[in-house]
Motif scaffolding. Sequence first.
Motif, PDB file in Angstrom:
ATOM      1  N   TYR A 159     -55.239  18.129  -7.853  1.00 31.30           N
ATOM      2  CA  TYR A 159     -55.476  16.707  -8.083  1.00 31.30           C
ATOM      3  C   TYR A 159     -56.515  16.206  -7.104  1.00 31.30           C
ATOM      4  CZ  TYR A 159     -55.053  11.842  -9.082  1.00 31.30           C
ATOM      5  OH  TYR A 159     -55.347  10.559  -9.457  1.00 31.30           O
ATOM      6  N   PRO A 160     -57.534  15.545  -7.620  1.00 35.93           N
ATOM      7  CA  PRO A 160     -57.955  15.528  -9.021  1.00 35.93           C
ATOM      8  C   PRO A 160     -58.449  16.919  -9.434  1.00 35.93           C
ATOM      9  CG  PRO A 160     -59.639  14.511  -7.654  1.00 35.93           C
ATOM     10  CD  PRO A 160     -58.484  14.854  -6.755  1.00 35.93           C
ATOM     11  N   LYS A 161     -58.816  17.039 -10.696  1.00 38.28           N
ATOM     12  CA  LYS A 161     -59.236  18.335 -11.227  1.00 38.28           C
ATOM     13  C   LYS A 161     -60.310  18.943 -10.318  1.00 38.28           C
ATOM     14  CE  LYS A 161     -60.014  20.548 -15.614  1.00 38.28           C
ATOM     15  NZ  LYS A 161     -58.868  21.412 -15.466  1.00 38.28           N
ATOM     16  N   GLY A 162     -60.072  20.203  -9.946  1.00 34.26           N
ATOM     17  CA  GLY A 162     -61.009  20.901  -9.081  1.00 34.26           C
ATOM     18  C   GLY A 162     -60.693  20.783  -7.604  1.00 34.26           C
ATOM     19  N   HIS A 163     -59.692  19.997  -7.226  1.00 34.43           N
ATOM     20  CA  HIS A 163     -59.329  19.786  -5.822  1.00 34.43           C
ATOM     21  C   HIS A 163     -57.880  20.241  -5.625  1.00 34.43           C
ATOM     22  CE1 HIS A 163     -57.902  17.328  -2.350  1.00 34.43           C
ATOM     23  NE2 HIS A 163     -59.057  17.735  -1.873  1.00 34.43           N
ATOM     24  N   TRP A 164     -57.694  21.353  -4.923  1.00 33.96           N
ATOM     25  CA  TRP A 164     -56.350  21.894  -4.699  1.00 33.96           C
ATOM     26  C   TRP A 164     -55.814  21.418  -3.369  1.00 33.96           C
ATOM     27  CZ3 TRP A 164     -53.469  24.323  -8.251  1.00 33.96           C
ATOM     28  CH2 TRP A 164     -54.127  24.731  -9.415  1.00 33.96           C
ATOM     29  N   LEU A 165     -54.537  21.073  -3.342  1.00 34.51           N
ATOM     30  CA  LEU A 165     -53.889  20.662  -2.112  1.00 34.51           C
ATOM     31  C   LEU A 165     -52.458  21.175  -2.098  1.00 34.51           C
ATOM     32  CD1 LEU A 165     -51.987  17.719  -2.586  1.00 34.51           C
ATOM     33  CD2 LEU A 165     -54.268  17.126  -3.331  1.00 34.51           C
ATOM     34  N   THR A 166     -51.908  21.264  -0.904  1.00 38.01           N
ATOM     35  CA  THR A 166     -50.511  21.653  -0.770  1.00 38.01           C
ATOM     36  C   THR A 166     -49.688  20.385  -0.789  1.00 38.01           C
ATOM     37  OG1 THR A 166     -51.148  23.578   0.537  1.00 38.01           O
ATOM     38  CG2 THR A 166     -48.835  22.906   0.634  1.00 38.01           C
ATOM     39  N   SER A 167     -48.808  20.310  -1.766  1.00 39.42           N
ATOM     40  CA  SER A 167     -47.976  19.124  -1.958  1.00 39.42           C
ATOM     41  C   SER A 167     -46.512  19.465  -1.760  1.00 39.42           C
ATOM     42  CB  SER A 167     -48.138  18.584  -3.384  1.00 39.42           C
ATOM     43  OG  SER A 167     -49.439  18.125  -3.600  1.00 39.42           O
ATOM     44  N   ASN A 168     -45.743  18.448  -1.484  1.00 34.96           N
ATOM     45  CA  ASN A 168     -44.295  18.577  -1.545  1.00 34.96           C
ATOM     46  C   ASN A 168     -43.870  18.230  -2.958  1.00 34.96           C
ATOM     47  OD1 ASN A 168     -43.529  19.438   1.045  1.00 34.96           O
ATOM     48  ND2 ASN A 168     -43.795  17.380   1.857  1.00 34.96           N
ATOM     49  N   ASP A 169     -42.909  18.960  -3.478  1.00 30.81           N
ATOM     50  CA  ASP A 169     -42.334  18.693  -4.794  1.00 30.81           C
ATOM     51  C   ASP A 169     -41.017  17.958  -4.576  1.00 30.81           C
ATOM     52  OD1 ASP A 169     -41.336  18.673  -7.380  1.00 30.81           O
ATOM     53  OD2 ASP A 169     -41.246  20.851  -7.578  1.00 30.81           O
ATOM     54  N   TRP A 170     -41.056  16.650  -4.821  1.00 31.33           N
ATOM     55  CA  TRP A 170     -39.864  15.804  -4.713  1.00 31.33           C
ATOM     56  C   TRP A 170     -39.357  15.532  -6.128  1.00 31.33           C
ATOM     57  CZ3 TRP A 170     -37.723  14.097  -0.138  1.00 31.33           C
ATOM     58  CH2 TRP A 170     -38.499  14.224   1.018  1.00 31.33           C
ATOM     59  N   ARG A 171     -38.047  15.581  -6.327  1.00 33.56           N
ATOM     60  CA  ARG A 171     -37.485  15.383  -7.660  1.00 33.56           C
ATOM     61  C   ARG A 171     -36.322  14.408  -7.601  1.00 33.56           C
ATOM     62  NH1 ARG A 171     -34.697  20.406 -10.513  1.00 33.56           N
ATOM     63  NH2 ARG A 171     -32.990  19.737  -9.181  1.00 33.56           N
ATOM     64  N   PHE A 172     -36.272  13.544  -8.612  1.00 34.91           N
ATOM     65  CA  PHE A 172     -35.136  12.642  -8.775  1.00 34.91           C
ATOM     66  C   PHE A 172     -34.463  12.985 -10.094  1.00 34.91           C
ATOM     67  CE2 PHE A 172     -32.606   9.014  -9.696  1.00 34.91           C
ATOM     68  CZ  PHE A 172     -32.230   8.530  -8.457  1.00 34.91           C
ATOM     69  N   ASP A 173     -33.159  13.221 -10.064  1.00 37.59           N
ATOM     70  CA  ASP A 173     -32.374  13.521 -11.258  1.00 37.59           C
ATOM     71  C   ASP A 173     -31.995  12.201 -11.916  1.00 37.59           C
ATOM     72  OD1 ASP A 173     -30.542  14.261 -13.202  1.00 37.59           O
ATOM     73  OD2 ASP A 173     -29.364  15.549 -11.864  1.00 37.59           O
ATOM     74  N   LEU A 174     -32.648  11.883 -13.033  1.00 42.39           N
ATOM     75  CA  LEU A 174     -32.420  10.601 -13.704  1.00 42.39           C
ATOM     76  C   LEU A 174     -31.026  10.485 -14.296  1.00 42.39           C
ATOM     77  CD1 LEU A 174     -35.920  10.319 -15.361  1.00 42.39           C
ATOM     78  CD2 LEU A 174     -35.081   9.055 -13.365  1.00 42.39           C
ATOM     79  N   GLU A 175     -30.328  11.602 -14.473  1.00 45.86           N
ATOM     80  CA  GLU A 175     -28.947  11.529 -14.963  1.00 45.86           C
ATOM     81  C   GLU A 175     -28.014  10.952 -13.924  1.00 45.86           C
ATOM     82  OE1 GLU A 175     -27.680  15.205 -16.715  1.00 45.86           O
ATOM     83  OE2 GLU A 175     -29.185  15.065 -18.301  1.00 45.86           O
ATOM     84  N   ARG A 176     -28.437  10.920 -12.662  1.00 49.27           N
ATOM     85  CA  ARG A 176     -27.625  10.253 -11.616  1.00 49.27           C
ATOM     86  C   ARG A 176     -27.356   8.808 -11.992  1.00 49.27           C
ATOM     87  NH1 ARG A 176     -30.530  11.174  -5.980  1.00 49.27           N
ATOM     88  NH2 ARG A 176     -29.431   9.238  -5.579  1.00 49.27           N
ATOM     89  N   LEU A 177     -28.336   8.179 -12.636  1.00 48.50           N
ATOM     90  CA  LEU A 177     -28.183   6.779 -13.006  1.00 48.50           C
ATOM     91  C   LEU A 177     -27.158   6.604 -14.120  1.00 48.50           C
ATOM     92  CD1 LEU A 177     -31.838   5.453 -12.823  1.00 48.50           C
ATOM     93  CD2 LEU A 177     -30.056   5.361 -11.112  1.00 48.50           C
ATOM     94  N   GLU A 178     -26.994   7.636 -14.948  1.00 47.09           N
ATOM     95  CA  GLU A 178     -25.978   7.553 -16.002  1.00 47.09           C
ATOM     96  C   GLU A 178     -24.583   7.455 -15.402  1.00 47.09           C
ATOM     97  OE1 GLU A 178     -26.455  10.927 -18.535  1.00 47.09           O
ATOM     98  OE2 GLU A 178     -28.058   9.992 -19.669  1.00 47.09           O
ATOM     99  N   ARG A 179     -24.397   8.021 -14.225  1.00 41.42           N
ATOM    100  CA  ARG A 179     -23.101   7.997 -13.583  1.00 41.42           C
ATOM    101  C   ARG A 179     -22.927   6.729 -12.745  1.00 41.42           C
ATOM    102  NH1 ARG A 179     -24.869  13.425 -12.517  1.00 41.42           N
ATOM    103  NH2 ARG A 179     -25.217  12.901 -10.339  1.00 41.42           N
ATOM    104  N   GLY A 180     -23.869   5.800 -12.878  1.00 43.88           N
ATOM    105  CA  GLY A 180     -23.743   4.527 -12.194  1.00 43.88           C
ATOM    106  C   GLY A 180     -24.251   4.507 -10.761  1.00 43.88           C
ATOM    107  N   GLU A 181     -24.926   5.569 -10.333  1.00 46.40           N
ATOM    108  CA  GLU A 181     -25.459   5.597  -8.973  1.00 46.40           C
ATOM    109  C   GLU A 181     -26.783   4.851  -8.922  1.00 46.40           C
ATOM    110  OE1 GLU A 181     -25.598   9.567  -7.337  1.00 46.40           O
ATOM    111  OE2 GLU A 181     -23.909  10.156  -8.588  1.00 46.40           O
ATOM    112  N   GLU A 182     -27.004   4.165  -7.845  1.00 51.10           N
ATOM    113  CA  GLU A 182     -28.259   3.451  -7.640  1.00 51.10           C
ATOM    114  C   GLU A 182     -29.305   4.401  -7.083  1.00 51.10           C
ATOM    115  OE1 GLU A 182     -29.219   0.151  -8.108  1.00 51.10           O
ATOM    116  OE2 GLU A 182     -27.376   0.051  -9.256  1.00 51.10           O
ATOM    117  N   PRO A 183     -30.587   4.221  -7.489  1.00 50.35           N
ATOM    118  CA  PRO A 183     -31.626   5.028  -6.855  1.00 50.35           C
ATOM    119  C   PRO A 183     -31.732   4.673  -5.375  1.00 50.35           C
ATOM    120  CG  PRO A 183     -32.594   3.426  -8.380  1.00 50.35           C
ATOM    121  CD  PRO A 183     -31.104   3.315  -8.491  1.00 50.35           C
ATOM    122  N   GLY A 184     -32.010   5.690  -4.560  1.00 52.46           N
ATOM    123  CA  GLY A 184     -32.184   5.472  -3.115  1.00 52.46           C
ATOM    124  C   GLY A 184     -30.884   5.358  -2.483  1.00 52.46           C
TER     125      GLY A 184
END
Length: 184
Positions: A159-184
């Motif tokens: 990102y952008p195309k042609g520019h490589w970088l080392t990123s962290n992969d952060w993920r949020f499980d959207l099904e957490r919200l189905e169980r009534g949990e608040e984000p954060g």
Amino acid sequence: MVGVAAEVRVERVEQVRLVPWAEGDFWLLERTNSPEMTAHLGGPESEEKLVSRHRRYVELSAGRMYRVTLAEGGETVGSIGFWEREWRETWVWETGWGVLPEFQGRGLAAQAARAVITEARAAGRHRYLHAFPSVEHLASNGVCRRAGFTLLGQAEFEYPKGHWLTSNDWRFDLERLERGEEPG
């Protein structure tokens, strides 16, 4: 002596509002296209690329881009959105944001990230929302942490195309919200 237990209740005050991206929001792309705002993204883009990005934001069919405004007063403080991407052989939502320099350091990006989590969940389609900040971008990694994302590890990211970088992969499980949990 009798001890009295007091319940301390902390309520999160809504400080930001997400406003769907519109034709008149090109100025915000111009503001966020500065060297300081794009230092972790490969640097400023050309006018032509900004115009193309604006078109994509306005016409986004899977996901949505937003202007982030202060809930009280409506002043624009930045942008955030979510969109589809293929990641590790499955389709997920991806998110990214930018907060104007004069509003940084106030927790507004984390609040916007929590709000976009709710929007991505409401959109359905995908279980996970990912963010890929550069490992060197401490502020954006802090936003992920405060918004409730889980750090999965590092990944090489183009990102952008042609520019490589080392990123962290952060993920949020959207099904957490189905169980009534608040984000954060």
